[in-house]
Design a protein around this motif. Structure first.
Motif, mmCIF file in Angstrom:
data_model
loop_
_atom_site.group_PDB
_atom_site.id
_atom_site.type_symbol
_atom_site.label_atom_id
_atom_site.label_comp_id
_atom_site.label_asym_id
_atom_site.label_seq_id
_atom_site.Cartn_x
_atom_site.Cartn_y
_atom_site.Cartn_z
ATOM 1 N N THR A 1 37.004 46.116 57.062
ATOM 2 C CA THR A 1 37.333 45.847 55.667
ATOM 3 C C THR A 1 38.847 45.934 55.516
ATOM 4 N N GLY A 2 39.343 45.368 54.433
ATOM 5 C CA GLY A 2 40.780 45.412 54.176
ATOM 6 C C GLY A 2 41.566 44.349 54.911
ATOM 7 N N VAL A 3 40.893 43.446 55.602
ATOM 8 C CA VAL A 3 41.568 42.370 56.329
ATOM 9 C C VAL A 3 41.476 41.087 55.505
ATOM 10 N N PRO A 4 42.412 40.171 55.690
ATOM 11 C CA PRO A 4 42.331 38.901 54.966
ATOM 12 C C PRO A 4 41.082 38.110 55.394
ATOM 13 N N PHE A 5 40.493 37.396 54.451
ATOM 14 C CA PHE A 5 39.335 36.566 54.742
ATOM 15 C C PHE A 5 39.720 35.474 55.732
ATOM 16 N N ASP B 1 38.140 43.738 42.353
ATOM 17 C CA ASP B 1 38.637 45.021 42.842
ATOM 18 C C ASP B 1 40.135 45.060 42.579
ATOM 19 N N PRO B 2 40.556 45.804 41.561
ATOM 20 C CA PRO B 2 41.982 45.824 41.223
ATOM 21 C C PRO B 2 42.858 46.444 42.315
ATOM 22 N N ASP B 3 42.263 47.227 43.216
ATOM 23 C CA ASP B 3 43.044 47.874 44.265
ATOM 24 C C ASP B 3 43.246 46.983 45.488
ATOM 25 N N ALA B 4 42.492 45.885 45.592
ATOM 26 C CA ALA B 4 42.560 45.024 46.775
ATOM 27 C C ALA B 4 43.290 43.726 46.449
ATOM 28 N N GLU B 5 43.966 43.208 47.457
ATOM 29 C CA GLU B 5 44.624 41.917 47.332
ATOM 30 C C GLU B 5 43.559 40.826 47.200
ATOM 31 N N PRO B 6 43.792 39.804 46.405
ATOM 32 C CA PRO B 6 42.839 38.699 46.319
ATOM 33 C C PRO B 6 42.640 38.039 47.684
ATOM 34 N N ALA C 1 29.150 38.979 57.447
ATOM 35 C CA ALA C 1 28.823 38.692 56.054
ATOM 36 C C ALA C 1 29.595 39.672 55.187
ATOM 37 N N VAL C 2 30.454 39.143 54.303
ATOM 38 C CA VAL C 2 31.371 39.996 53.565
ATOM 39 C C VAL C 2 31.388 39.685 52.076
ATOM 40 N N ALA C 3 31.885 40.666 51.312
ATOM 41 C CA ALA C 3 32.255 40.456 49.910
ATOM 42 C C ALA C 3 33.773 40.460 49.872
ATOM 43 N N VAL C 4 34.324 39.501 49.146
ATOM 44 C CA VAL C 4 35.763 39.300 49.114
ATOM 45 C C VAL C 4 36.277 39.583 47.703
ATOM 46 N N ALA C 5 37.498 40.139 47.637
ATOM 47 C CA ALA C 5 38.125 40.388 46.338
ATOM 48 C C ALA C 5 38.423 39.059 45.660
#
Length: 132
Positions: A81-85, A98-103, A125-129
């Protein structure tokens, strides 16, 4: 001319036999790599009645062994998690605010993937900001 055609046909048949032999050998190597996982599952099930609490520990160990087996076969577990899509590695199954995560950043892994982008069994399979 007929002899050349016959030689070509024999070459095709020999190549098809060799290809099938290689496929069978690779399936056997993969099956042999999974045998210890099956053995440990059977062992855990046989001990489940004696100490039900140890079954969780046993299943965790077997899970780790299965992930290690896939890794040795060249398909490492991907669940960051925390990596760019990255569309080559990730499959978006949800978008969250998620206001804490970069779009466009992976904020949750719903199902781990195995392998790298060029040699992948399945994507992560991920959820993205959400982008604003």
């Amino acid at each position: 001319w007929r002899r050349a055609l016959a030689d070509l046909e024999n070459l095709r048949k020999r190549h098809a036999r060799e290809l099938e032999r290689e496929r069978a050998a690779e399936r056997a190597r993969t099956a042999v790599a999974l045998l210890p996982v099956i053995d440990n599952l059977e062992l855990a099930l046989s001990h489940a009645e004696a100490d039900p609490g140890s079954i969780v520990e046993g299943v965790r160990a077997i899970h780790d062994q299965a992930v290690d087996t896939l890794s040795r076969l060249g398909y490492e577990r991907e669940a960051e998690t925390g990596v760019p899509f990255d569309p080559a590695r990730h499959e978006v199954v949800g978008v969250v605010e998620d206001p804490d995560a970069e779009p466009g950043t992976v904020v949750q892994v719903l199902r781990p993937g195995y392998g790298k982008a060029d040699k992948q069994l399945r994507p992560v399979a991920v959820a993205v900001a959400k982008r604003e």
